[in-house]
Design a protein around this motif. Structure first.
Motif: not given
Lengths: 506, 376
Positions: A337-338, A342-347, B238, B241
């Protein structure tokens, strides 16, 4: 009673949402007034109106009894209103004095008169007990000192009303304690403080009065002395909230996630993590705490494959994942769970259902022979939305961007728990979330522990670390300075370890 | 922040902005026509004629205009697919022009050097164009993925390389016919068809529209329906992501540029063997790449949007000569085209405007605003 600030019946509309709905805020001169509310409750909007960043759609503002129109921040400055922003606005390779006089440079003829400015800065610093060196460069001083520079900036401009926007987010417990002292000192000297926060403990410690907002509406203004934390929380959330995390003792088993002598470079090319060793056993939550920027991010990115490992090894239940690409790490049973959802967790521009299959879209039942099966993807999302109570405007169809932070995080949590990893790296799971969402996410993390998962929980929130973890590892300067049992330690001990002044073998 | 939610306030908004932009573009065009002292009605009549072949003022019908409209729309639709495909992966591919020229060069080569019956020769020509375009697109893709060289710089430079390479080979290797073109292609390589020309009253219409339609469907299918397209879109929206989720970001970048290049290469092949029947040396880029960017922008990088925007811009181009014959400068078409692009680029402003108008309408009934604050 003399109110120095009166914001009466303020209304502010944004397209599609009313951010402030008939909100009245009256602040007594010489008091510390807290503004409490969850994210999106309208605190920032209200303060932005006071500071001249937004203009209200209705209502009026009176400062020292006179009706004013604050059309931009310069007007606010002239009225003696200053704001210490959550993210400091300082020039890093300038000195303290240079930063403070920026835009207001004193001159001797055509020449910049930095000396007299420095003298004034030193005087102010002494008067309020800020202990700031006027000639130090910003990049050389600590975050809490930088915050004091921000405060000095306001004082230098003769601000009488100081707005603090979530000032403690970046501080250690000791530093928070010192900041409280500074705030009291400011009030003694006749300043008025508006404190924006969602931390009840701080309000209890320092504020005189507390105004609570919920979903843009004024819930009430109460004297802090006569109100319990629990009832303030209830005002904020709208229902009863339990603060303690309900969890039984842990039953740790074998080591699942094993980190040995790990070295990782940071963005500057220096070692951000140095010879770090940690092991997390099944059925336990190992909390990782430290002040922001002490190697947590580098460690997590190295574990999850987002940053290369210089040396050392990482194994998940005996499988060496040190050099594996992300996909194979995930397949080896690692969950992540990053830190930055916003940057890694979801597009953010994907719909919720598309986000839910970000790892698994390439395998059945979500696709066959390279063709996506939107029926199955939709069904999967609906199941998870249901199970994890993810709330959104249009269900699985909702763009992730338009969801609240709490529900975005719930969606990520749902997706990751559903993958059922054996070793779980969880970073900052509740950053910026409101009390209700935090409660839920903590409950879920503990439930994963009870299912026998090995969990590494990195957080900057000391309360979270203390409440949720079974053991706590403290990181300082990229090294583990101690591992302690959660029920045998307290904020003070951790705080001292976090600042590097105490080491403890665990 | 609260106003972030603006974007998906209403479902039809995605369509609303381009439509409003197109309408505003025509308003600007009308104003300019009026300034020149002519009636905008003459302009609209010319455009309607360009679109449908009908001349309302004179009550006549000429299918040649429809053919010309399609001819104008085909290459810019393909270069729009080229730009749009890369854009959906977060890449700014300015290289459609060069990829098109290289595609055209490859098509010329195969058309001249291979001897085969038409049902083999034509597909071979098209495939050669696509493959060459893909290869030309792979260069910036690889440089981006491997060394993080910005694709804008590389593609701009490669456009010049493509132009001069095309001229060098056409003039020196294939033997120039009259210093600007090669010998004519054999009939078996041509998309041209006298029958299509005759039913459209002598237009340049050719079978190129079939590969264009296929390309549009492929574009839609790959991006919206395949796992590959999902990965590309994730990278485009992104990159971090996508990396977090374990996708092969760099591979996707290269592949995306290659597919984009293939669309432009196809455009080159279609122009060379459809509109013309010989390889051409060019004095300068012909602007298909930039027109394609405009079409992709107006079409929001969506397959259907690109088709419609391509037809619209094709119509503006085709209507040029018609307007001129009615005493309206043909540059009006360009002005309208540019205005539409400008208005679409002001997407955020238009969205805000629409949202504010709605809010005002909603508010008028519910919230009394006092006189003092109304002006705030």
């Amino acid at each position: 009673m003399a109110f120095i600030i009166e914001m009466l019946n303020i209304v502010k509309d944004f397209p599609g949402i009313r951010a402030n709905d008939d909100v009245t805020l009256q602040v007594e001169k010489g008091s510390i007034h807290a503004l409490l509310g969850e994210n999106g409750a309208g605190k920032s909007t209200l303060m932005s109106i006071l500071f001249g960043l937004y203009s209200p759609d209705g209502g009026s503002i009176r400062i020292r009894g006179e009706t004013v129109r604050i059309s931009d921040p310069n007007v606010a400055n002239e009225l003696g209103i200053g704001m210490v922003h959550q993210h400091f606005k300082l020039v890093h390779n300038f000195t303290v004095t240079e930063n403070i006089i920026l835009g207001l440079e004193p001159k001797k003829g055509p020449v910049l008169d930095i000396k007299s400015a420095a003298v004034k800065v030193a005087e102010l610093s002494k008067l309020y007990g800020l202990d700031v060196d006027p000639f130090a460069k910003i990049e050389d001083i600590s975050v809490s000192m930088q915050q004091r520079v921000e405060i000095l900036k306001m004082l230098y401009r003769d601000a009488e009303i100081l707005i603090f926007d979530e000032p403690t987010a970046v501080l250690t417990p000791q530093e928070i304690h010192e900041l409280m002292g500074i705030m009291r000192r400011l009030v003694e000297e006749g300043k008025t403080i508006l404190l924006i926060t969602h931390k009840l403990k701080e309000i209890k410690a320092v504020a005189d009065t507390c105004t609570v907002l919920r979903r843009g509406k004024l819930i009430g203004t109460v004297p802090v002395a006569g109100t319990s934390e629990a009832s303030m929380a209830e005002m904020m959330v709208g229902r009863e909230v339990s603060f303690s995390v309900d969890k039984g003792p842990s039953h740790p088993g074998e080591v699942v996630l094993d980190i040995k002598d790990l070295c990782v470079k940071n963005a500057k090319g220096l070692l951000g993590v140095k010879n770090l060793s940690l092991s997390v056993r099944e059925g336990e939550i190992l909390g990782l705490c430290g002040i922001d920027g002490n190697g947590q991010t580098e460690l997590i990115q190295a574990l999850t494959g987002l940053a290369p490992i210089e040396s050392g090894s990482v194994t998940v239940r005996g499988v060496d994942i040190t050099d594996l690409p992300v996909k194979q790490r995930l397949d080896s049973g690692l969950g992540h769970i990053p830190e930055d959802r916003h940057r890694h967790g979801l597009v953010l521009d994907f719909r919720l259902d598309e986000n839910m299959v970000i790892h698994s879209y390439g395998s059945e039942p979500f696709s066959r022979h390279g063709i996506l099966d939107y029926g199955a993807i939709r069904k999967n999302a609906e199941r998870l939305i249901d199970e994890f109570d993810v709330r959104s405007g249009r269900g699985a169809d909702t763009k992730a961007r338009s969801m609240s932070g709490g529900n975005q995080q719930k969606a990520i949590l749902a997706r990751e728990i559903d993958r059922s990893p054996i070793a779980f790296v969880i970073a900052q799971p509740t950053r910026g979330l409101d009390v209700g969402a935090i409660e839920y996410i903590h409950k879920r993390i503990v439930a994963e522990r009870d299912k026998g998962k090995a969990i590494l929980l990195a957080s900057l929130e000391l309360d979270e670390i203390l409440d949720v973890s079974d053991r706590i590892a403290v990181i300082y300067g990229g090294e583990i300075v101690g591992v302690v049992d959660a029920d045998k330690t307290d904020e003070n001990e951790l705080g001292l370890m976090m600042s590097g002044s105490v080491r403890k073998a665990g | 922040m609260a106003n972030r939610k603006l974007g998906d306030a209403r479902k039809g908004d995605a369509l609303l902005v381009p439509i409003v932009a197109v309408l505003l573009g025509f308003v600007v065009g009308s104003v300019v026509v009026m300034i020149t002292g002519k009636s905008p009605l003459v302009m609209f009549n010319a455009m309607l004629q360009g679109l449908t072949g009908l001349n309302v003022a004179r009550g006549s019908f000429n299918p040649r205009y429809i053919g010309e409209l399609v001819i104008q729309a085909m290459p810019i639709i393909l270069t729009a697919l080229c730009f749009g495909f890369a854009a959906r992966t977060g890449l700014f591919n300015i290289g459609a022009e060069g990829q098109l020229m290289i595609g055209s060069l490859a098509a010329t080569t195969v058309a001249l050097l291979v001897k085969a019956p038409a049902f083999i020769h034509i597909p071979l020509v098209l495939v050669a164009g696509m493959a060459a375009g893909a290869l030309w697109g792979a260069i910036p893709g690889y440089l981006k993925a491997r060394f993080n060289v910005h694709e804008v710089v590389v593609t701009i430079m490669l456009n010049y390389v493509a132009l001069h390479m095309n001229n060098l080979l056409i003039l020196n290797v294939f033997g120039s016919f009259d210093k600007v073109k090669t010998a004519p292609f054999p009939q078996s390589a041509l998309l041209k068809d006298p029958w299509l020309e005759s039913i459209t009253n002598g237009s340049r219409l050719n079978w190129g529209f079939i590969p264009v339609l296929i390309a549009i469907v492929v574009y839609w299918f790959v991006i919206e329906k395949t796992t590959f397209g999902y990965g590309l879109r994730a990278v485009g929206y992104n990159k971090d992501a996508a990396k977090y989720a374990g996708m092969k970001v760099n591979r996707n970048i290269v592949l995306s540029m290659m597919i984009a290049g293939a669309f432009a290469g196809l455009a080159g092949a279609v122009i060379t063997t459809g509109t013309f029947n010989f390889g051409r040396a060019l004095s300068a880029a012909e602007g298909y790449g930039f027109d394609g960017m405009a079409v992709a922008l107006v079409g929001s990088n969506q397959a259907l949007g690109i088709l419609l925007a391509g037809l619209l811009f094709g119509m503006l181009k085709a209507a040029g000569p018609l307007m001129q014959s009615n005493g309206i400068p043909k540059e009006i078409g360009g002005i309208i085209q540019a205005s539409i692009v400008l208005f679409v680029a002001m997407k955020y402003g238009l969205e805000r405007l629409i949202a504010m108008l709605r809010l005002r309408r909603d508010k008028a009934s519910s919230l009394p605003v006092t006189g003092e604050e109304a002006g705030v």
